[in-house]
Write a protein that holds these residues in place. Structure first.
Motif, PDB file in Angstrom:
ATOM      1  N   LYS A 224       0.833  -1.209   0.000  1.00 30.09           N
ATOM      2  CA  LYS A 224       0.000   0.000   0.000  1.00 30.09           C
ATOM      3  C   LYS A 224       0.866   1.256   0.000  1.00 30.09           C
ATOM      4  CE  LYS A 224      -4.021  -2.074   2.275  1.00 30.09           C
ATOM      5  NZ  LYS A 224      -4.906  -2.062   3.479  1.00 30.09           N
ATOM      6  N   LYS A 225       1.912   1.258   0.826  1.00 27.25           N
ATOM      7  CA  LYS A 225       2.809   2.415   0.868  1.00 27.25           C
ATOM      8  C   LYS A 225       3.530   2.583  -0.466  1.00 27.25           C
ATOM      9  CE  LYS A 225       3.683   2.143   5.856  1.00 27.25           C
ATOM     10  NZ  LYS A 225       4.712   1.921   6.918  1.00 27.25           N
ATOM     11  N   ARG A 226       3.959   1.479  -1.050  1.00 28.41           N
ATOM     12  CA  ARG A 226       4.686   1.553  -2.321  1.00 28.41           C
ATOM     13  C   ARG A 226       3.796   2.085  -3.443  1.00 28.41           C
ATOM     14  NH1 ARG A 226       5.652  -2.559  -6.158  1.00 28.41           N
ATOM     15  NH2 ARG A 226       4.620  -4.061  -4.756  1.00 28.41           N
ATOM     16  N   PHE A 227       2.546   1.624  -3.472  1.00 27.92           N
ATOM     17  CA  PHE A 227       1.631   2.068  -4.524  1.00 27.92           C
ATOM     18  C   PHE A 227       1.242   3.533  -4.342  1.00 27.92           C
ATOM     19  CE2 PHE A 227       0.136  -2.594  -4.871  1.00 27.92           C
ATOM     20  CZ  PHE A 227       1.180  -2.864  -5.739  1.00 27.92           C
ATOM     21  N   ARG A 228       1.045   3.948  -3.104  1.00 33.68           N
ATOM     22  CA  ARG A 228       0.703   5.360  -2.882  1.00 33.68           C
ATOM     23  C   ARG A 228       1.849   6.280  -3.315  1.00 33.68           C
ATOM     24  NH1 ARG A 228      -1.741   3.367   2.076  1.00 33.68           N
ATOM     25  NH2 ARG A 228      -4.024   3.531   1.912  1.00 33.68           N
ATOM     26  N   SER A 229       3.065   5.842  -3.066  1.00 36.53           N
ATOM     27  CA  SER A 229       4.219   6.624  -3.498  1.00 36.53           C
ATOM     28  C   SER A 229       4.297   6.690  -5.021  1.00 36.53           C
ATOM     29  CB  SER A 229       5.497   6.013  -2.924  1.00 36.53           C
ATOM     30  OG  SER A 229       6.642   6.680  -3.394  1.00 36.53           O
ATOM     31  N   SER A 230       3.967   5.584  -5.704  1.00 31.61           N
ATOM     32  CA  SER A 230       4.004   5.568  -7.174  1.00 31.61           C
ATOM     33  C   SER A 230       2.924   6.468  -7.754  1.00 31.61           C
ATOM     34  CB  SER A 230       3.818   4.135  -7.679  1.00 31.61           C
ATOM     35  OG  SER A 230       4.848   3.287  -7.202  1.00 31.61           O
ATOM     36  N   VAL A 231       1.742   6.465  -7.146  1.00 31.94           N
ATOM     37  CA  VAL A 231       0.663   7.322  -7.631  1.00 31.94           C
ATOM     38  C   VAL A 231       1.042   8.789  -7.503  1.00 31.94           C
ATOM     39  CG1 VAL A 231      -1.690   8.077  -7.124  1.00 31.94           C
ATOM     40  CG2 VAL A 231      -1.169   5.649  -7.218  1.00 31.94           C
ATOM     41  N   LYS A 232       1.734   9.127  -6.435  1.00 30.84           N
ATOM     42  CA  LYS A 232       2.082  10.515  -6.170  1.00 30.84           C
ATOM     43  C   LYS A 232       3.245  10.996  -7.024  1.00 30.84           C
ATOM     44  CE  LYS A 232       3.205  13.591  -2.294  1.00 30.84           C
ATOM     45  NZ  LYS A 232       3.466  13.658  -0.826  1.00 30.84           N
ATOM     46  N   ASN A 233       4.221  10.126  -7.283  1.00 31.96           N
ATOM     47  CA  ASN A 233       5.464  10.572  -7.908  1.00 31.96           C
ATOM     48  C   ASN A 233       5.684  10.065  -9.327  1.00 31.96           C
ATOM     49  OD1 ASN A 233       6.202  11.788  -5.404  1.00 31.96           O
ATOM     50  ND2 ASN A 233       6.948   9.806  -4.678  1.00 31.96           N
ATOM     51  N   GLN A 234       5.002   8.985  -9.740  1.00 32.86           N
ATOM     52  CA  GLN A 234       5.350   8.337 -10.999  1.00 32.86           C
ATOM     53  C   GLN A 234       4.199   8.288 -11.997  1.00 32.86           C
ATOM     54  OE1 GLN A 234       7.117   4.489 -10.429  1.00 32.86           O
ATOM     55  NE2 GLN A 234       7.026   3.935 -12.589  1.00 32.86           N
ATOM     56  N   PHE A 235       2.995   7.886 -11.572  1.00 33.83           N
ATOM     57  CA  PHE A 235       1.892   7.677 -12.504  1.00 33.83           C
ATOM     58  C   PHE A 235       1.352   9.022 -12.997  1.00 33.83           C
ATOM     59  CE2 PHE A 235       0.715   3.437 -10.275  1.00 33.83           C
ATOM     60  CZ  PHE A 235       1.870   2.875 -10.789  1.00 33.83           C
ATOM     61  N   ASP A 236       0.957   9.028 -14.273  1.00 31.86           N
ATOM     62  CA  ASP A 236       0.385  10.220 -14.893  1.00 31.86           C
ATOM     63  C   ASP A 236      -1.033   9.881 -15.350  1.00 31.86           C
ATOM     64  OD1 ASP A 236      -0.093  12.633 -16.060  1.00 31.86           O
ATOM     65  OD2 ASP A 236       1.078  12.223 -17.867  1.00 31.86           O
ATOM     66  N   PHE A 237      -2.021  10.387 -14.645  1.00 26.71           N
ATOM     67  CA  PHE A 237      -3.415  10.087 -14.984  1.00 26.71           C
ATOM     68  C   PHE A 237      -4.313  11.125 -14.324  1.00 26.71           C
ATOM     69  CE2 PHE A 237      -2.830   8.266 -10.875  1.00 26.71           C
ATOM     70  CZ  PHE A 237      -4.058   8.296 -10.247  1.00 26.71           C
ATOM     71  N   GLU A 238      -5.552  11.159 -14.766  1.00 23.15           N
ATOM     72  CA  GLU A 238      -6.576  12.009 -14.175  1.00 23.15           C
ATOM     73  C   GLU A 238      -7.742  11.125 -13.746  1.00 23.15           C
ATOM     74  OE1 GLU A 238      -7.731  15.029 -16.866  1.00 23.15           O
ATOM     75  OE2 GLU A 238      -5.777  16.036 -16.883  1.00 23.15           O
ATOM     76  N   GLY A 239      -8.173  11.274 -12.525  1.00 20.58           N
ATOM     77  CA  GLY A 239      -9.282  10.461 -12.028  1.00 20.58           C
ATOM     78  C   GLY A 239      -8.885   9.700 -10.775  1.00 20.58           C
ATOM     79  N   GLY A 240      -9.550   8.568 -10.547  1.00 17.35           N
ATOM     80  CA  GLY A 240      -9.304   7.756  -9.368  1.00 17.35           C
ATOM     81  C   GLY A 240      -8.893   6.343  -9.731  1.00 17.35           C
ATOM     82  N   LEU A 241      -8.310   5.639  -8.765  1.00 17.40           N
ATOM     83  CA  LEU A 241      -7.828   4.278  -8.972  1.00 17.40           C
ATOM     84  C   LEU A 241      -8.238   3.401  -7.803  1.00 17.40           C
ATOM     85  CD1 LEU A 241      -4.142   4.745 -10.244  1.00 17.40           C
ATOM     86  CD2 LEU A 241      -6.142   4.125 -11.611  1.00 17.40           C
ATOM     87  N   ILE A 242      -8.433   2.132  -8.104  1.00 15.87           N
ATOM     88  CA  ILE A 242      -8.586   1.096  -7.086  1.00 15.87           C
ATOM     89  C   ILE A 242      -7.535   0.031  -7.379  1.00 15.87           C
ATOM     90  CG2 ILE A 242     -10.062  -0.677  -6.082  1.00 15.87           C
ATOM     91  CD1 ILE A 242     -12.479   0.966  -6.836  1.00 15.87           C
ATOM     92  N   PHE A 243      -6.668  -0.232  -6.424  1.00 17.86           N
ATOM     93  CA  PHE A 243      -5.668  -1.293  -6.580  1.00 17.86           C
ATOM     94  C   PHE A 243      -6.301  -2.615  -6.155  1.00 17.86           C
ATOM     95  CE2 PHE A 243      -3.022   2.396  -6.655  1.00 17.86           C
ATOM     96  CZ  PHE A 243      -1.914   2.044  -7.397  1.00 17.86           C
ATOM     97  N   ARG A 244      -6.372  -3.539  -7.088  1.00 18.97           N
ATOM     98  CA  ARG A 244      -7.032  -4.825  -6.847  1.00 18.97           C
ATOM     99  C   ARG A 244      -6.105  -5.784  -6.105  1.00 18.97           C
ATOM    100  NH1 ARG A 244     -10.282  -6.424 -12.259  1.00 18.97           N
ATOM    101  NH2 ARG A 244     -11.545  -7.428 -10.674  1.00 18.97           N
TER     102      ARG A 244
END
Length: 499
Positions: free
Chosen positions: A227-247
């Motif tokens: 969870k911590k790793r994915f939140r860091s990637s969303v904040k610093n790496q991923f480029d998108f508009e909208g929301g995400l759900i990690f399955r």
């Protein structure tokens, strides 16, 4: 002299016994240090022991307690996926060990009545301010129902005419003849048309992309590290508009694989946006995956040890999809082809009995008790009975054992039968509050394994538990059975007529 002789006689008798000591007396020698064998005293057990995923090779009473325990992996339950095409239906199931856990079915050559997840360009046919809802023509036999709560104003909705109003209603945004982008949330059931929403969500292998949302959510099955790793990637790496759900499938996956899945979902959304304004007629813009691909996307993992199919063309179809979601999979080793035409794939692997039970109202438990499932259009009632269970030492223990097995079986039956809506479970009354808490916790844990969201309420004073499970389509009973023309679904016929 006589007394002295007696004393010497006694010495002669006892002396040989001291000279030849038995072997057992060696154990009675007190050492100067602590003994090697020193087991810990057993602690009183205050709660049932949980199953451990790691087993130790050395017992706690081992004569070598100083040696570290040898850790071995717990034996995994064999998971199999079964895909079959039978009597005009596509069928898919998941078997853990020897027990069915999930089952899906879909008509093979039926007209597209719409699947949950399809995205349409719809035309508003009627607006009902009294219901704060609208009916939308999406090109099917029945118009879809769109409520005000399912609007997403950020998606190309016209501005309200009267902006000074404090509270808006659906007729402030939609009018007959307006085009609207909608997604099917629930399929048509009986006389009810499909339910629509403008809150678009596009599921992928590891993510669910929600273009109109502004939140990042995590599956409760993910570890805190992921969870911590994915939140860091969303904040610093991923480029998108909208929301995400990690399955759940994103557990332990590389960030690069997650980003590739996000880019794939972004391309789908851009295609939907480009195609939506290109016409004025109702149209299917994005079609949800068919049954086999959808089951693989949502359920395939490293735990799957075998995929059973009953048609050779199906192997190529599954192989092409697995190359996308799991490119490192060895298809030839994983797939087993059922060739015996004298038996169905369900009979060959001893699964037909579980399928036959899906149409029975009575489900027998291992303890001797049974549950009765009465499925109705508005709700589902489940009754639990002790039946032949007489193994308990007391009445309370017998009731508790029956309720515990029912708490494990009920969520499995809900998944297999695809039952949604309101479910009322009538458990057998338990006098001890602690037993009620254990049954409720077990039921809650089993429901958490279900991918379909559900809500559960605690025991009422009457011993009832209410479950609300999201309904996305027709139940298995409504898909594979039809109403009796003699009793018209009542299940009983009168002994005589009053006419």
């Amino acid at each position: 002299m006589r007394s002295g002789q007696r004393k010497t006689t006694r010495k002669k008798v006892t002396k040989p016994a001291a000279v030849t000591p038995p072997v057992a007396k060696k154990v009675t020698i007190k050492p100067t240090r602590k003994p090697v064998y020193n087991p810990r005293p057993k602690k009183p057990v205050t709660q049932p022991l949980a199953r451990k995923t790691v087993s130790t090779a050395v017992s706690s009473h081992s004569p070598w307690p100083s040696e570290p325990p040898i850790k071995t992996e717990a034996k995994r339950t064999k998971v199999r996926m079964v895909f079959a095409s039978e009597a005009g239906y596509y069928m898919a199931g998941i078997v853990e060990g020897k027990q069915f856990t999930d089952f899906w079915i879909q008509e093979e050559r039926a007209v597209d009545y719409g699947k949950a997840g399809n995205v349409y360009r719809g035309i508003v046919s009627k607006v009902l301010p009294s219901l704060n809802a609208a009916f939308v023509n999406i090109g099917l036999d029945k118009d879809g129902f769109l409520s005000y709560s399912d609007l997403a104003p950020e998606f190309q909705l016209p501005e309200p005419q009267n902006k000074r109003k404090k509270y808006f209603t659906i007729d402030d945004y939609l009018h007959p003849g307006d085009p609207v982008l909608v997604q099917m949330a629930k399929e048509a059931i009986a006389d009810k048309g499909p339910s629509l929403t403008r809150k678009i969500s596009i599921p992928g292998r590891f993510l669910v992309y929600m273009p109109g949302a502004d939140a990042v959510r995590m599956s409760r099955m993910l570890s805190e590290e992921d969870k911590k790793r994915f939140r860091s990637s969303v904040k610093n790496q991923f480029d998108f508009e909208g929301g995400l759900i990690f399955r759940t499938a994103s557990q332990g996956q590389d960030t690069e694989d997650i980003e590739n899945d996000l880019n794939y979902l972004n391309r789908i959304w851009r295609r939907i946006q480009n195609e939506y304004p290109s016409g004025t007629e109702p149209k299917l813009i994005h079609k949800e995956l068919d049954l086999f691909e959808r089951v693989l996307r949502d359920n395939f993992s490293d735990d799957v040890e075998e995929i059973i199919i009953d048609h050779p063309r199906l192997k190529y179809r599954l192989a092409q999809f697995l190359k996308v979601i799991a490119p490192d999979t060895d298809i030839d080793r994983l797939v087993t082809f059922h060739t015996d035409r004298s038996k169905s794939v369900w009979q060959a692997f001893d699964l037909s009995k579980d399928l036959d039970r899906l149409f029975s109202k009575t489900i027998h438990l291992d303890c001797g008790g049974y549950i009765i499932i009465e499925e109705m259009e508005t709700l589902t009632a489940i009754d639990i009975n002790t039946g032949k269970n007489i193994a308990g030492k007391s009445l309370e223990e017998t009731i508790f054992e029956t309720n515990m097995e029912a708490a494990i079986e009920i969520p499995r039956q809900l998944r297999l039968r695809q039952i949604g809506g309101i479910i009322v479970c009538d458990f057998i009354d338990m006098r001890i509050r602690r037993n009620q808490d254990k049954v409720f916790k077990t039921l809650q844990e089993e429901l958490s394994k279900d991918r379909t969201p559900s809500d559960i309420q605690e025991f009422t004073d009457l011993g009832l538990i209410q479950i609300t499970r999201q309904r996305s389509g027709r139940s298995l009973t409504s898909q594979l059975t039809y109403e009796c023309p003699h009793c018209h679904g009542r299940g009983r016929r009168p002994t005589f007529s009053f006419e």
